[in-house]
Design a protein around this motif. Structure first.
Motif, short mmCIF file in Angstrom:
data_model
loop_
_atom_site.label_atom_id
_atom_site.label_comp_id
_atom_site.label_asym_id
_atom_site.label_seq_id
_atom_site.Cartn_x
_atom_site.Cartn_y
_atom_site.Cartn_z
N LYS A 168 -69.27 -0.64 31.63
CA LYS A 168 -70.14 -1.47 32.47
C LYS A 168 -71.52 -1.67 31.86
N ASP A 169 -72.04 -0.63 31.22
CA ASP A 169 -73.38 -0.70 30.64
C ASP A 169 -73.39 -1.40 29.28
N VAL A 170 -72.45 -1.02 28.41
CA VAL A 170 -72.53 -1.40 26.99
C VAL A 170 -72.04 -2.81 26.72
N VAL A 171 -70.94 -3.21 27.36
CA VAL A 171 -70.35 -4.51 27.04
C VAL A 171 -71.32 -5.67 27.29
N PRO A 172 -71.95 -5.78 28.47
CA PRO A 172 -72.91 -6.89 28.63
C PRO A 172 -74.14 -6.74 27.74
N MET A 173 -74.60 -5.50 27.51
CA MET A 173 -75.76 -5.30 26.65
C MET A 173 -75.49 -5.81 25.25
N VAL A 174 -74.33 -5.49 24.70
CA VAL A 174 -74.00 -5.90 23.33
C VAL A 174 -73.73 -7.40 23.26
N SER A 175 -73.01 -7.93 24.23
CA SER A 175 -72.73 -9.38 24.24
C SER A 175 -74.01 -10.18 24.26
N ASP A 176 -74.94 -9.82 25.13
CA ASP A 176 -76.22 -10.53 25.22
C ASP A 176 -77.04 -10.34 23.95
#
Length: 372
Positions: A267-275
């Motif tokens: 939940k934390d890492v996937v959107p952070m990395v995508s953005d």
């Protein structure tokens, strides 16, 4: 200011491999024995019974089908369930240095230049065998490289942080070429008695030579931009260190091995990395949807697929979003470099790609490259 080029890569793969079927059999034998030995406590509700693992569970949760390891017998022994890697004498080359040297020699042979042109050695990995002397300096000596070397640890992002550091050295004119290596003995810090994570990691070593564009020959990859990011989190953690590794009460404690809160990490890492990828692409004026290939950290098939869709704007093909974790599992810092090493020969001059890592810290690194 000199631009950086990824001039060559190398890969060391252990000879031994463990399939999911073999791993599940070993874990289930341990779990059955544990449940039998603690039957009374389980009946009273004082101890939780261990749930069996399965091949289907592992592949659905991770996409992993096998992993390479240095010691298969120790991992699959229900009485032990940890690799048996004997400590070497101070005068002998350490096991991690040996792995790194093997990967480095492959990269150097591909590069085709003498090691005298390398000015620095960076050892970037998630776990080091000792605080000092630096593993990088041991590797430097084994390869006969002058200059300097040092270790760096940013967990699964260590390789991209290492490439960024190498590119900065080259931009400043400090050196003309840097050897960056990623030896990972991940099996030694994995809790094979934990059903939720006993399948995650494998062992491997990778090497990257980053060179100045002023001296680079034909071929290789221009480094168009690098970006790093860290955000502190306890959701992936390993508490083993020199302050607790000699304390009897610390031996065998789960938090002295790899632990994570997988759903929170996703939940934390996937959107952070995508953005981060999309935002960073704007710096060198790139359209992320125009990337020919993604070489992402090989952590989890679901994470990689989600990031691939977000960045490319469509369901990526296997050629666009390289997956090697089915064979290698999660190899921490080395994962994205394995993917890059194995799946880049078919690309044409001018093709754009992304090397990206993410993991504990949290940490993330992006390296945009263009085929020369």
């Amino acid at each position: 200011m000199s631009n950086a080029v990824i001039a060559a890569t190398g890969l060391f793969t252990p000879e031994q491999s463990i399939s999911n079927e073999e791993l599940v059999a070993a874990y289930n034998a341990y779990a059955e024995r544990f449940n039998a030995e603690h039957a009374a406590e389980i009946q009273e509700g004082d101890v939780a019974a261990l749930t069996p693992s399965s091949v289907e569970f592992i592949e659905k949760a991770s996409g992993i089908k096998s992993r390479f390891v240095l010691d298969k017998a120790g991992v699959l022994d229900p009485e032990r369930m940890t690799p048996n890697i004997p400590e070497r004498g101070n005068e002998d080359l350490s096991i991690m240095a040996e792995m790194a040297v093997a990967a480095a020699r492959q990269a150097i042979a591909s590069w085709g230049k003498p090691v005298s042109e390398i000015g620095a050695v960076l050892c970037a990995a998630s776990n080091m065998p000792r605080p000092y002397p630096a593993l990088a300096v041991e590797i430097q000596q084994a390869l006969g490289i002058e200059g300097f070397g040092f270790d760096m640890n940013v967990a699964c992002s260590s390789a991209t942080f290492g490439i960024k550091t190498a590119a900065d050295f080259i931009a400043s004119g400090s050196v003309k070429a840097v050897l960056m290596v990623n030896p990972e003995v991940c099996s030694a810090h994995l809790n094979f008695r934990d059903r939720d994570s006993h399948f995650i990691f494998g062992d491997v070593a990778t090497a990257v030579i980053v060179e100045s564009s002023e001296t680079a020959g034909a071929g290789g990859w221009d480094v168009l931009g690098t970006r790093l990011k860290t955000v502190f989190s306890n959701n992936i953690r390993n508490n083993f260190g020199f302050l607790n590794n000699a304390a009897p009460e610390g031996i065998g404690q789960p938090d002295k091995l790899f632990i994570q809160q997988g759903r929170k990490v996703f939940k934390d890492v996937v959107p952070m990395v995508s953005d981060m990828i999309v935002d960073h692409a704007a710096d060198p004026g790139l359209d992320p949807q125009g990337l020919k290939r993604l070489w992402l950290h090989q952590a989890n098939i679901n994470m990689n697929q989600f990031i691939g869709r977000k960045v490319l704007g469509h369901e990526p093909t296997p050629e666009e979003n390289v997956i090697v974790l089915d064979e290698y599992a999660n190899t921490s810092s080395a994962g994205s470099i394995i993917a890059f090493h194995l799946r880049q020969q078919d690309m044409a001059p001018g093709d754009l790609g992304l090397i990206c890592s993410f993991g504990a810290g949290y940490s993330a690194g992006t390296v945009f490259v263009r085929k020369r």
